[in-house]
Design a protein around this motif. Structure first.
Motif, PDB file in Angstrom:
ATOM      1  N   ALA A  90       1.024  -1.056   0.264  1.00  0.00           N
ATOM      2  CA  ALA A  90       0.037   0.152  -0.043  1.00  0.00           C
ATOM      3  C   ALA A  90       0.879   1.241   0.058  1.00  0.00           C
ATOM      4  O   ALA A  90       0.604   2.304  -0.833  1.00  0.00           O
ATOM      5  CB  ALA A  90      -1.002  -0.088   1.104  1.00  0.00           C
ATOM      6  N   ARG A  91       1.932   1.203   0.865  1.00  0.00           N
ATOM      7  CA  ARG A  91       2.875   2.341   0.890  1.00  0.00           C
ATOM      8  C   ARG A  91       3.514   2.456  -0.556  1.00  0.00           C
ATOM      9  O   ARG A  91       3.733   3.849  -1.153  1.00  0.00           O
ATOM     10  CB  ARG A  91       3.866   2.181   1.878  1.00  0.00           C
ATOM     11  N   GLN A  92       4.087   1.468  -1.059  1.00  0.00           N
ATOM     12  CA  GLN A  92       4.645   1.440  -2.510  1.00  0.00           C
ATOM     13  C   GLN A  92       3.681   1.710  -3.448  1.00  0.00           C
ATOM     14  O   GLN A  92       4.161   2.605  -4.426  1.00  0.00           O
ATOM     15  CB  GLN A  92       5.077   0.188  -2.765  1.00  0.00           C
ATOM     16  N   LEU A  93       2.516   1.571  -3.260  1.00  0.00           N
ATOM     17  CA  LEU A  93       1.478   2.226  -4.353  1.00  0.00           C
ATOM     18  C   LEU A  93       1.335   3.551  -4.413  1.00  0.00           C
ATOM     19  O   LEU A  93       1.398   4.113  -5.691  1.00  0.00           O
ATOM     20  CB  LEU A  93       0.211   1.385  -4.278  1.00  0.00           C
ATOM     21  N   VAL A  94       1.203   4.160  -3.256  1.00  0.00           N
ATOM     22  CA  VAL A  94       1.032   5.679  -3.062  1.00  0.00           C
ATOM     23  C   VAL A  94       2.460   6.391  -3.708  1.00  0.00           C
ATOM     24  O   VAL A  94       2.242   7.172  -4.428  1.00  0.00           O
ATOM     25  CB  VAL A  94       0.957   5.948  -1.584  1.00  0.00           C
ATOM     26  N   LEU A  95       3.499   5.962  -3.289  1.00  0.00           N
ATOM     27  CA  LEU A  95       4.796   6.408  -3.978  1.00  0.00           C
ATOM     28  C   LEU A  95       4.964   6.138  -5.395  1.00  0.00           C
ATOM     29  O   LEU A  95       5.649   6.948  -6.085  1.00  0.00           O
ATOM     30  CB  LEU A  95       5.880   5.688  -3.064  1.00  0.00           C
ATOM     31  N   GLU A  96       4.450   5.264  -5.771  1.00  0.00           N
ATOM     32  CA  GLU A  96       4.731   4.605  -7.236  1.00  0.00           C
ATOM     33  C   GLU A  96       3.662   5.667  -8.096  1.00  0.00           C
ATOM     34  O   GLU A  96       4.364   6.064  -8.984  1.00  0.00           O
ATOM     35  CB  GLU A  96       4.333   3.152  -7.749  1.00  0.00           C
ATOM     36  N   MET A  97       2.595   5.843  -7.718  1.00  0.00           N
ATOM     37  CA  MET A  97       1.858   6.916  -8.236  1.00  0.00           C
ATOM     38  C   MET A  97       2.211   8.368  -8.232  1.00  0.00           C
ATOM     39  O   MET A  97       2.136   9.178  -9.225  1.00  0.00           O
ATOM     40  CB  MET A  97       0.157   6.726  -7.895  1.00  0.00           C
ATOM     41  N   LEU A  98       2.830   8.668  -7.162  1.00  0.00           N
ATOM     42  CA  LEU A  98       3.491  10.010  -6.966  1.00  0.00           C
ATOM     43  C   LEU A  98       4.839  10.379  -7.925  1.00  0.00           C
ATOM     44  O   LEU A  98       4.698  11.103  -8.358  1.00  0.00           O
ATOM     45  CB  LEU A  98       4.128  10.297  -5.494  1.00  0.00           C
ATOM     46  N   ASP A  99       5.625   9.245  -7.938  1.00  0.00           N
ATOM     47  CA  ASP A  99       6.587   9.427  -8.709  1.00  0.00           C
ATOM     48  C   ASP A  99       6.551   8.901 -10.202  1.00  0.00           C
ATOM     49  O   ASP A  99       7.483   9.332 -10.902  1.00  0.00           O
ATOM     50  CB  ASP A  99       7.661   8.355  -8.381  1.00  0.00           C
ATOM     51  N   PHE A 100       5.471   8.653 -10.657  1.00  0.00           N
ATOM     52  CA  PHE A 100       5.149   8.227 -11.956  1.00  0.00           C
ATOM     53  C   PHE A 100       5.216   9.509 -12.837  1.00  0.00           C
ATOM     54  O   PHE A 100       4.629  10.488 -12.537  1.00  0.00           O
ATOM     55  CB  PHE A 100       3.706   7.548 -12.109  1.00  0.00           C
ATOM     56  N   PRO A 101       6.032   9.216 -13.810  1.00  0.00           N
ATOM     57  CA  PRO A 101       6.492  10.721 -14.766  1.00  0.00           C
ATOM     58  C   PRO A 101       5.164  11.264 -15.802  1.00  0.00           C
ATOM     59  O   PRO A 101       5.385  12.375 -15.921  1.00  0.00           O
ATOM     60  CB  PRO A 101       7.523  10.071 -15.313  1.00  0.00           C
ATOM     61  N   LEU A 102       4.464  10.114 -16.236  1.00  0.00           N
ATOM     62  CA  LEU A 102       3.485  10.684 -17.108  1.00  0.00           C
ATOM     63  C   LEU A 102       2.028  11.440 -16.210  1.00  0.00           C
ATOM     64  O   LEU A 102       1.952  10.829 -15.284  1.00  0.00           O
ATOM     65  CB  LEU A 102       3.063   9.524 -18.053  1.00  0.00           C
ATOM     66  N   PRO A 103       1.524  12.141 -17.001  1.00  0.00           N
ATOM     67  CA  PRO A 103       0.220  12.429 -16.307  1.00  0.00           C
ATOM     68  C   PRO A 103      -1.140  11.582 -16.402  1.00  0.00           C
ATOM     69  O   PRO A 103      -1.109  10.735 -17.295  1.00  0.00           O
ATOM     70  CB  PRO A 103      -0.166  13.863 -17.143  1.00  0.00           C
ATOM     71  N   VAL A 104      -1.530  11.410 -15.336  1.00  0.00           N
ATOM     72  CA  VAL A 104      -2.597  10.066 -15.079  1.00  0.00           C
ATOM     73  C   VAL A 104      -4.021  11.072 -14.754  1.00  0.00           C
ATOM     74  O   VAL A 104      -4.116  11.737 -13.682  1.00  0.00           O
ATOM     75  CB  VAL A 104      -2.111   9.267 -13.977  1.00  0.00           C
ATOM     76  N   VAL A 105      -5.177  10.591 -15.531  1.00  0.00           N
ATOM     77  CA  VAL A 105      -6.381  11.209 -15.429  1.00  0.00           C
ATOM     78  C   VAL A 105      -7.249   9.932 -14.800  1.00  0.00           C
ATOM     79  O   VAL A 105      -7.334   8.921 -15.482  1.00  0.00           O
ATOM     80  CB  VAL A 105      -6.889  11.665 -16.787  1.00  0.00           C
ATOM     81  N   ALA A 106      -7.958  10.144 -13.795  1.00  0.00           N
ATOM     82  CA  ALA A 106      -8.829   9.118 -13.222  1.00  0.00           C
ATOM     83  C   ALA A 106     -10.275   9.356 -14.171  1.00  0.00           C
ATOM     84  O   ALA A 106     -10.676  10.466 -14.116  1.00  0.00           O
ATOM     85  CB  ALA A 106      -8.882   9.213 -11.738  1.00  0.00           C
ATOM     86  N   ALA A 107     -10.902   8.387 -14.569  1.00  0.00           N
ATOM     87  CA  ALA A 107     -12.282   8.249 -15.034  1.00  0.00           C
ATOM     88  C   ALA A 107     -12.851   7.369 -14.084  1.00  0.00           C
ATOM     89  O   ALA A 107     -13.129   6.332 -13.983  1.00  0.00           O
ATOM     90  CB  ALA A 107     -12.262   7.657 -16.363  1.00  0.00           C
ATOM     91  N   VAL A 108     -13.532   8.271 -12.995  1.00  0.00           N
ATOM     92  CA  VAL A 108     -14.239   7.592 -12.049  1.00  0.00           C
ATOM     93  C   VAL A 108     -15.851   7.468 -12.462  1.00  0.00           C
ATOM     94  O   VAL A 108     -16.589   8.097 -12.179  1.00  0.00           O
ATOM     95  CB  VAL A 108     -14.237   8.455 -10.550  1.00  0.00           C
ATOM     96  N   ASN A 109     -15.877   6.199 -13.024  1.00  0.00           N
ATOM     97  CA  ASN A 109     -16.935   5.831 -13.430  1.00  0.00           C
ATOM     98  C   ASN A 109     -18.205   5.535 -12.644  1.00  0.00           C
ATOM     99  O   ASN A 109     -19.168   5.186 -12.965  1.00  0.00           O
ATOM    100  CB  ASN A 109     -16.861   4.887 -14.350  1.00  0.00           C
TER     101      ASN A 109
END
Length: 256
Positions: A90-109
Motif C-alpha cells: 500500500a505504501r509502495q503504491l502511493v509512492l509509485e503513483m506520486l513518482d510516475f512521470p506521465l500525467p494520469v487522469v482518473a475516469a471515476v465511472n
C-alpha cells in the motif's frame, strides 16, 4: 507493449494514451492480491513504454473500485506476514503513483471506495461521473485510514472536511468533489471515459519534458510531506486488524 497484468488489469492503447482498466467487474473491482500486485507494478511498466504520453485509470463495469475485500480482511487477522506485505505494498503504491512521470487522469465511472478513493486521489486529474462518489470507510470498519486518506487528503481539502469524511466514512458525491476541487469535471456516466481520454490526449500533446518536470516539481511537495505520515498511518493500520471492533464490524458485514 505486451500486458503482463491481464486479465485483472487491462491496458488499451489509444494513440499516445494508455487506458488502464481494473477488470474485476463482478466484484466491483474490489481489491484482491493479484489486482493489488498489478496496480503496484503497472506504473514502472507504463513508464518504460516509449510511445506513452499520458494514462487514464478506470474500472470495468459499474464501479471504479469498491476497495477492500472483507473476506480478505479475515485472512489478515491471523496471517501477519501477509498483512505486513499488503500494507508495505500500500505504501509502495502511493509512492509509485506520486513518482510516475506521465500525467494520469482518473475516469471515476462509479463508486471509488477505500483503495478506490486512494487511487483516484493519486491521479493528477479526476473526471467523475454523475452519481459516482468517493469514500474512505476505514474508520467505520475499525481501521486506521492508513493507505492514502490520512496522509494525502489534507492536501486536497480543508482539515475540518478531511476529518469529517475520514471520521464518518460519508460519501463525497460527484458534485461535492467538484465543489471542493477534488474533481476537475463531472460528466454523464456514459461520457466519463471519453472525457477522460480527451483530457489525457490534450496532455499527451504538451511538451513532454516540461510537463513531466512540472508534475514532479508539484508532487515533491506532497511526497516530502507524506512519507513520515504514511509510515505512521500504515503501522497503526497494521495493528487495527487486531482490534475487536474491527473484527466485529467485518463479521457483521459478512453476516448480512
Amino acid at each position: 507493449m505486451s500486458n503482463p497484468f491481464e486479465p485483472v488489469l487491462l491496458i488499451e492503447e489509444r494513440g499516445p494514451v494508455r487506458v488502464v482498466t481494473m477488470n474485476l467487474p463482478d466484484s466491483l473491482n474490489a481489491n484482491r492480491p493479484d489486482l493489488h500486485d498489478a496496480l503496484v507494478a503497472v506504473w514502472k511498466h507504463l513508464a518504460a513504454d516509449p510511445a506513452a504520453r499520458a494514462v487514464v485509470l478506470t474500472g470495468a463495469g459499474r464501479a471504479f473500485s469498491a476497495g477492500g475485500d472483507m473476506n480478505d480482511f479475515v485472512l489478515l487477522w491471523d496471517d501477519t506476514v501477509r498483512r505486513a506485505r499488503e500494507l508495505d505494498q500500500a505504501r509502495q503504491l502511493v509512492l509509485e503513483m506520486l513518482d510516475f512521470p506521465l500525467p494520469v487522469v482518473a475516469a471515476v465511472n462509479g463508486p471509488a471506495v477505500g483503495l478506490g478513493a486512494s487511487l483516484a486521489f493519486g491521479c493528477d486529474l479526476v473526471v467523475i461521473a454523475e452519481g459516482a462518489y468517493l469514500a474512505d470507510p476505514h474508520v467505520a470498519i475499525g481501521l486506521t485510514a492508513g493507505d492514502g486518506g490520512a496522509a494525502t487528503w489534507p492536501f486536497f481539502m480543508s482539515m475540518p472536511r478531511v476529518k469529517e469524511y475520514l471520521f464518518t466514512g460519508d460519501r463525497l458525491t460527484a458534485d461535492v468533489a467538484l465543489q471542493l476541487g477534488i474533481a476537475n469535471r463531472v460528466v454523464a456516466k456514459e461520457a466519463c471515459l471519453d472525457e477522460a481520454v480527451a483530457l489525457a490526449t490534450r496532455l499527451a500533446q504538451m511538451p513532454p519534458q516540461a510537463l513531466r518536470t512540472t508534475k514532479r516539481a508539484v508532487n515533491i511537495h506532497l511526497r516530502r510531506a507524506i512519507e513520515g505520515i504514511l509510515d505512521y498511518a500504515l503501522e497503526a493500520e497494521y495493528h487495527s486488524f487486531d482490534t475487536p471492533e474491527h473484527q466485529a464490524a467485518v463479521n457483521g458485514f459478512l453476516a448480512r
